[in-house]
Design a protein around this motif. Sequence first.
Motif, mmCIF file in Angstrom:
data_model
loop_
_atom_site.group_PDB
_atom_site.id
_atom_site.type_symbol
_atom_site.label_atom_id
_atom_site.label_comp_id
_atom_site.label_asym_id
_atom_site.label_seq_id
_atom_site.Cartn_x
_atom_site.Cartn_y
_atom_site.Cartn_z
ATOM 1 N N GLU A 11 0.830 -1.213 0.000
ATOM 2 C CA GLU A 11 0.000 0.000 0.000
ATOM 3 C C GLU A 11 0.863 1.261 0.000
ATOM 4 O O GLU A 11 0.588 2.210 -0.716
ATOM 5 C CB GLU A 11 -0.946 0.003 1.209
ATOM 6 C CG GLU A 11 -2.080 -0.977 1.062
ATOM 7 C CD GLU A 11 -2.942 -1.089 2.316
ATOM 8 O OE1 GLU A 11 -2.581 -0.506 3.372
ATOM 9 O OE2 GLU A 11 -3.965 -1.787 2.239
ATOM 10 N N TRP A 12 1.923 1.256 0.808
ATOM 11 C CA TRP A 12 2.819 2.407 0.831
ATOM 12 C C TRP A 12 3.477 2.587 -0.536
ATOM 13 O O TRP A 12 3.603 3.696 -1.053
ATOM 14 C CB TRP A 12 3.892 2.239 1.908
ATOM 15 C CG TRP A 12 4.717 3.477 2.061
ATOM 16 C CD1 TRP A 12 4.470 4.523 2.882
ATOM 17 C CD2 TRP A 12 5.922 3.802 1.347
ATOM 18 N NE1 TRP A 12 5.451 5.484 2.730
ATOM 19 C CE2 TRP A 12 6.348 5.067 1.795
ATOM 20 C CE3 TRP A 12 6.678 3.151 0.378
ATOM 21 C CZ2 TRP A 12 7.494 5.691 1.316
ATOM 22 C CZ3 TRP A 12 7.820 3.778 -0.102
ATOM 23 C CH2 TRP A 12 8.220 5.023 0.359
ATOM 24 N N GLY A 13 3.877 1.475 -1.163
ATOM 25 C CA GLY A 13 4.499 1.525 -2.488
ATOM 26 C C GLY A 13 3.564 2.091 -3.543
ATOM 27 O O GLY A 13 3.980 2.886 -4.395
ATOM 28 N N PHE A 14 2.269 1.694 -3.496
ATOM 29 C CA PHE A 14 1.287 2.248 -4.437
ATOM 30 C C PHE A 14 1.168 3.762 -4.256
ATOM 31 O O PHE A 14 1.175 4.523 -5.226
ATOM 32 C CB PHE A 14 -0.095 1.611 -4.237
ATOM 33 C CG PHE A 14 -0.192 0.171 -4.692
ATOM 34 C CD1 PHE A 14 0.309 -0.244 -5.915
ATOM 35 C CD2 PHE A 14 -0.806 -0.766 -3.870
ATOM 36 C CE1 PHE A 14 0.197 -1.568 -6.324
ATOM 37 C CE2 PHE A 14 -0.918 -2.091 -4.273
ATOM 38 C CZ PHE A 14 -0.415 -2.490 -5.500
ATOM 39 N N LYS A 15 1.066 4.188 -3.008
ATOM 40 C CA LYS A 15 0.939 5.626 -2.714
ATOM 41 C C LYS A 15 2.189 6.381 -3.143
ATOM 42 O O LYS A 15 2.104 7.467 -3.714
ATOM 43 C CB LYS A 15 0.676 5.847 -1.219
ATOM 44 C CG LYS A 15 -0.699 5.422 -0.778
ATOM 45 C CD LYS A 15 -0.860 5.573 0.740
ATOM 46 C CE LYS A 15 -2.154 4.951 1.198
ATOM 47 N NZ LYS A 15 -2.257 4.938 2.667
ATOM 48 N N HIS A 16 3.344 5.811 -2.871
ATOM 49 C CA HIS A 16 4.599 6.478 -3.205
ATOM 50 C C HIS A 16 4.749 6.601 -4.737
ATOM 51 O O HIS A 16 5.164 7.652 -5.233
ATOM 52 C CB HIS A 16 5.782 5.692 -2.622
ATOM 53 C CG HIS A 16 7.103 6.292 -2.897
ATOM 54 N ND1 HIS A 16 7.493 7.503 -2.369
ATOM 55 C CD2 HIS A 16 8.140 5.856 -3.657
ATOM 56 C CE1 HIS A 16 8.704 7.808 -2.782
ATOM 57 N NE2 HIS A 16 9.123 6.810 -3.572
ATOM 58 N N ARG A 17 4.392 5.559 -5.444
ATOM 59 C CA ARG A 17 4.482 5.586 -6.923
ATOM 60 C C ARG A 17 3.571 6.671 -7.470
ATOM 61 O O ARG A 17 3.940 7.368 -8.411
ATOM 62 C CB ARG A 17 4.116 4.225 -7.470
ATOM 63 C CG ARG A 17 4.411 4.073 -8.962
ATOM 64 C CD ARG A 17 4.183 2.645 -9.393
ATOM 65 N NE ARG A 17 5.264 1.820 -8.897
ATOM 66 C CZ ARG A 17 6.127 1.195 -9.680
ATOM 67 N NH1 ARG A 17 6.032 1.299 -10.976
ATOM 68 N NH2 ARG A 17 7.066 0.446 -9.166
ATOM 69 N N LYS A 18 2.356 6.796 -6.890
ATOM 70 C CA LYS A 18 1.422 7.842 -7.317
ATOM 71 C C LYS A 18 1.988 9.231 -7.045
ATOM 72 O O LYS A 18 1.863 10.142 -7.854
ATOM 73 C CB LYS A 18 0.100 7.703 -6.579
ATOM 74 C CG LYS A 18 -0.962 6.960 -7.309
ATOM 75 C CD LYS A 18 -2.235 6.987 -6.482
ATOM 76 C CE LYS A 18 -3.431 6.806 -7.347
ATOM 77 N NZ LYS A 18 -4.659 6.769 -6.566
ATOM 78 N N LYS A 19 2.594 9.375 -5.865
ATOM 79 C CA LYS A 19 3.136 10.677 -5.446
ATOM 80 C C LYS A 19 4.250 11.147 -6.381
ATOM 81 O O LYS A 19 4.356 12.322 -6.685
ATOM 82 C CB LYS A 19 3.654 10.581 -4.020
ATOM 83 C CG LYS A 19 4.132 11.890 -3.427
ATOM 84 C CD LYS A 19 4.540 11.694 -1.986
ATOM 85 C CE LYS A 19 5.080 12.955 -1.390
ATOM 86 N NZ LYS A 19 4.058 13.827 -0.840
ATOM 87 N N LEU A 20 5.074 10.205 -6.837
ATOM 88 C CA LEU A 20 6.172 10.574 -7.719
ATOM 89 C C LEU A 20 5.667 10.703 -9.134
ATOM 90 O O LEU A 20 6.152 11.310 -9.982
ATOM 91 C CB LEU A 20 7.295 9.537 -7.654
ATOM 92 C CG LEU A 20 7.968 9.395 -6.291
ATOM 93 C CD1 LEU A 20 9.054 8.344 -6.363
ATOM 94 C CD2 LEU A 20 8.555 10.702 -5.822
#
Length: 117
Positions: free
Chosen positions: A108-117
């Motif tokens: 979940e953190w990885g999905f959010k981080h990918r979206k943020k970048l």
Amino acid sequence: MEEKELKVKGIHHVCKPTIQAIHDTLDVIGGKWKISIIGCLTFQPMRFSELLREVNGISGKMLSRELKDLELNQLVKRTILDTQPITVLYQLTPYGETLKNLTINIAEWGFKHRKKL
């Protein structure tokens, strides 16, 4: 713990054991491949060849080594099925299943981080 207590006892009272626990965890599941293997096995038991296809970029030799290490740490169970040809199935042990929430949180953190970048 209250702020006043932290000042009296020092932050090391809280921080040091926490950091040690993090190091202990990473000693068992750290590295490039282990969390990916555990993540795959959270969905279902898998054969070696299935894991090799799913864990992008891992070699057969490295997968074998990581599975043995996970088995040694009682996170993964290896089962030999009486089929022709012989099939070897890998699955999380009940102890290994305690890592499911961790893998979900990391994803979940990885999905959010990918979206943020």
